[in-house]
Design an enzyme around this catalytic site. Sequence first.
Site, mmCIF file in Angstrom:
data_model
loop_
_atom_site.group_PDB
_atom_site.id
_atom_site.type_symbol
_atom_site.label_atom_id
_atom_site.label_comp_id
_atom_site.label_asym_id
_atom_site.label_seq_id
_atom_site.Cartn_x
_atom_site.Cartn_y
_atom_site.Cartn_z
ATOM 1 N N HIS A 287 0.754 -0.973 0.013
ATOM 2 C CA HIS A 287 0.075 0.159 0.041
ATOM 3 C C HIS A 287 0.923 1.389 0.011
ATOM 4 O O HIS A 287 0.334 2.254 0.323
ATOM 5 C CB HIS A 287 -0.883 -0.122 1.351
ATOM 6 C CG HIS A 287 -2.013 -0.979 0.939
ATOM 7 N ND1 HIS A 287 -2.703 -1.158 2.226
ATOM 8 C CD2 HIS A 287 -2.542 -1.769 -0.051
ATOM 9 C CE1 HIS A 287 -3.728 -2.262 1.757
ATOM 10 N NE2 HIS A 287 -3.448 -2.524 0.539
ATOM 11 N N CYS B 52 5.246 18.951 -14.319
ATOM 12 C CA CYS B 52 3.975 19.102 -14.910
ATOM 13 C C CYS B 52 3.091 20.218 -14.310
ATOM 14 O O CYS B 52 2.078 20.635 -15.091
ATOM 15 C CB CYS B 52 3.380 17.927 -15.275
ATOM 16 S SG CYS B 52 2.444 17.069 -13.992
ATOM 17 N N GLY C 279 -1.794 -9.000 12.564
ATOM 18 C CA GLY C 279 -2.581 -7.733 12.899
ATOM 19 C C GLY C 279 -3.241 -7.118 11.620
ATOM 20 O O GLY C 279 -3.048 -5.957 11.443
ATOM 21 N N PRO D 269 -5.092 -10.094 18.506
ATOM 22 C CA PRO D 269 -5.702 -10.190 19.840
ATOM 23 C C PRO D 269 -7.302 -10.481 19.758
ATOM 24 O O PRO D 269 -7.913 -11.017 20.528
ATOM 25 C CB PRO D 269 -5.471 -8.993 20.510
ATOM 26 C CG PRO D 269 -5.036 -7.966 19.444
ATOM 27 C CD PRO D 269 -4.457 -8.754 18.565
HETATM 28 C C1 BJW Z 1 -3.352 -6.155 16.894
HETATM 29 C C2 BJW Z 1 -3.245 -5.444 17.744
HETATM 30 C C3 BJW Z 1 -1.931 -5.578 18.185
HETATM 31 C C4 BJW Z 1 -4.821 -4.442 17.080
HETATM 32 N N1 BJW Z 1 -1.225 -6.864 17.867
HETATM 33 N N2 BJW Z 1 -2.964 -7.263 16.074
HETATM 34 C C5 BJW Z 1 -16.711 -3.031 -2.567
HETATM 35 C C6 BJW Z 1 -16.969 -1.587 -2.954
HETATM 36 C C7 BJW Z 1 -15.846 -0.798 -3.236
HETATM 37 C C8 BJW Z 1 -14.695 -1.170 -3.056
HETATM 38 C C9 BJW Z 1 -14.316 -2.547 -2.843
HETATM 39 C C10 BJW Z 1 -15.428 -3.453 -2.781
HETATM 40 N N3 BJW Z 1 -14.900 -4.897 -2.643
HETATM 41 C C11 BJW Z 1 -13.659 -4.561 -2.730
HETATM 42 C C12 BJW Z 1 -13.261 -3.315 -2.984
HETATM 43 C C13 BJW Z 1 -11.935 -3.005 -3.178
HETATM 44 C C14 BJW Z 1 -11.295 -2.218 -1.968
HETATM 45 C C15 BJW Z 1 -11.503 -2.989 -0.746
HETATM 46 O O1 BJW Z 1 -11.014 -4.021 -0.451
HETATM 47 N N4 BJW Z 1 -12.696 -2.466 -0.028
HETATM 48 C C16 BJW Z 1 -13.047 -3.134 1.230
HETATM 49 C C17 BJW Z 1 -12.941 -2.364 2.516
HETATM 50 C C18 BJW Z 1 -14.555 -3.493 1.012
HETATM 51 N N5 BJW Z 1 -10.079 -2.377 -2.219
HETATM 52 C C19 BJW Z 1 -9.135 -1.368 -2.970
HETATM 53 O O2 BJW Z 1 -9.697 -0.385 -3.468
HETATM 54 C C20 BJW Z 1 -7.756 -1.896 -3.224
HETATM 55 N N6 BJW Z 1 -7.480 -1.692 -4.653
HETATM 56 C C21 BJW Z 1 -8.248 -2.496 -5.606
HETATM 57 O O3 BJW Z 1 -8.794 -3.611 -5.116
HETATM 58 O O4 BJW Z 1 -7.736 -2.369 -6.928
HETATM 59 C C22 BJW Z 1 -8.333 -3.196 -7.871
HETATM 60 C C23 BJW Z 1 -9.608 -2.375 -8.333
HETATM 61 C C24 BJW Z 1 -9.319 -0.876 -8.809
HETATM 62 C C25 BJW Z 1 -10.450 -0.287 -9.388
HETATM 63 C C26 BJW Z 1 -11.749 -0.879 -9.283
HETATM 64 C C27 BJW Z 1 -11.860 -1.981 -8.761
HETATM 65 C C28 BJW Z 1 -10.776 -2.854 -8.006
HETATM 66 C C29 BJW Z 1 -6.814 -0.619 -2.798
HETATM 67 C C30 BJW Z 1 -7.183 -1.020 -1.068
HETATM 68 C C31 BJW Z 1 -6.344 0.427 -0.321
HETATM 69 C C32 BJW Z 1 -6.332 0.308 0.974
HETATM 70 N N7 BJW Z 1 -5.848 1.533 1.303
HETATM 71 C C33 BJW Z 1 -5.813 1.808 2.817
HETATM 72 C C34 BJW Z 1 -5.248 3.338 3.084
HETATM 73 C C35 BJW Z 1 -3.532 3.337 2.797
HETATM 74 C C36 BJW Z 1 -3.186 4.696 3.000
HETATM 75 C C37 BJW Z 1 -3.558 5.184 4.334
HETATM 76 O O5 BJW Z 1 -2.991 4.672 5.166
HETATM 77 O O6 BJW Z 1 -4.116 6.239 4.569
HETATM 78 O O7 BJW Z 1 -4.696 0.838 3.619
HETATM 79 S S1 BJW Z 1 -7.129 1.329 3.543
HETATM 80 C C38 BJW Z 1 -6.372 0.687 5.006
HETATM 81 O O8 BJW Z 1 -6.901 -0.546 5.288
HETATM 82 C C39 BJW Z 1 -4.901 0.759 4.969
HETATM 83 C C40 BJW Z 1 -4.603 -0.661 5.392
HETATM 84 O O9 BJW Z 1 -3.284 -1.000 4.729
HETATM 85 C C41 BJW Z 1 -5.664 -1.594 5.024
HETATM 86 C C42 BJW Z 1 -5.965 -2.848 5.824
HETATM 87 O O10 BJW Z 1 -6.208 -2.609 7.062
HETATM 88 P P1 BJW Z 1 -5.438 -3.478 8.170
HETATM 89 O O11 BJW Z 1 -3.965 -3.205 8.358
HETATM 90 O O12 BJW Z 1 -6.079 -4.703 8.125
HETATM 91 O O13 BJW Z 1 -5.868 -2.677 9.498
HETATM 92 P P2 BJW Z 1 -7.384 -2.708 10.436
HETATM 93 O O14 BJW Z 1 -7.498 -1.619 11.269
HETATM 94 O O15 BJW Z 1 -8.580 -2.984 9.534
HETATM 95 O O16 BJW Z 1 -7.050 -4.020 11.316
HETATM 96 C C43 BJW Z 1 -6.176 -4.165 12.283
HETATM 97 C C44 BJW Z 1 -6.029 -5.474 13.097
HETATM 98 O O17 BJW Z 1 -5.105 -5.292 13.912
HETATM 99 C C45 BJW Z 1 -7.448 -5.679 13.784
HETATM 100 O O18 BJW Z 1 -7.762 -7.227 13.246
HETATM 101 C C46 BJW Z 1 -7.109 -5.819 15.253
HETATM 102 O O19 BJW Z 1 -7.557 -6.516 16.049
HETATM 103 C C47 BJW Z 1 -5.384 -5.930 15.038
HETATM 104 N N8 BJW Z 1 -4.724 -5.648 16.270
HETATM 105 N N9 BJW Z 1 -3.887 -4.359 18.034
HETATM 106 C C48 BJW Z 1 -1.848 -7.494 16.557
HETATM 107 N N10 BJW Z 1 -1.358 -4.965 19.472
#
Ligand code: BJW
Length: 256
Positions: free
Chosen positions: A124, A161, A197, A224
Amino acid sequence: MTLSFDEKLQRAAALLRGAKRLTVLTGAGVSKESGIPTFRDSLDGIWAQFDPMKLATPHAFQQDPALVWDFYTYRLGIVRDAKPNPGHIALAALEKYVGAYPLITQNIDGLHEAAGSTNVIHLHGQINRSKCFAACQGDPTLIDVSTLPDKDASPPKCPHCGAYVRPDVVWFGEMLPLKELNAARNALRCDVMLVVGTSGVVQPAAEMPFTAAWNGAQIIEVNPERSEITEVARVWLNAPSGEALPRLVALLEQPA
Ligand code: BJW
């Protein structure tokens, strides 16, 4: 049969000892103990405070570039103050026991490299880099903002640009960087995957543990809370990664 946490650690250590090809996938949870908020934690997650559709899509940036730029400048400040925690350090130390392995991260904070991990795949992007919104010199057109005459503007302009400069992160609806996506997909041919995580809701990262499991990998999850990944996990270490990972790696130091 319900295993104790110590028994689950032993089981996970045995899987790691036997691994011929290990892959690790991390999400925001691994950096939480470094003071970087996760996205979806109900109380202190980023998306509990800020609307992702107003801040983390190309459309949002076009609508209000200053708002989006300021949001990332604020978060860059948090990242710059953060240090790797014992979870990041344990993942780097793991290389001593299993060799260098691909570490696929959804995190944009650079803390895995700061801890010493050598093969990090950034799915990402990276918040400390900026690029031209128009990708005028190819994708990505990286821009060193510190060298720009308007570096304090919100946002500065591309020197090639004149389009706005944006953070080099992947927003919703955007394709992931192809090189990293291909490297991650290659790494799914592994026999053990350690998933740390992540809630497992954002595609395509969310499907990766399922693909690895389909390819025959045993999945170890550290989280967790139950996640979308837990159902496919052979071992679920339900504890914060800053506690579970150092204990897991310490077990590898002992004879089996
Ligand atoms: C612990 C802990 C401790 C707590 N120890 N653990 C339907 C509608 C619209 C879109 C979509 C759809 N279905 C699918 C999509 C596509 C979309 C998507 O998946 N959406 C879903 C939300 C539904 N995906 C995309 O758009 C991606 N691109 C794509 O698919 O391209 C193809 C395409 C293109 C055009 C059209 C169609 C398809 C891109 C995704 C980009 C995600 N970007 C972000 C922001 C990055 C920049 C920023 O930081 O601002 O990335 S969103 C955010 O979520 C960030 C993260 O990397 C990502 C994942 O989150 P993560 O890491 O899992 O965090 P959390 O908070 O969700 O979970 C934390 C976990 O830690 C929890 O489980 C806790 O329990 C745990 N935890 N303490 C260990 N101490």
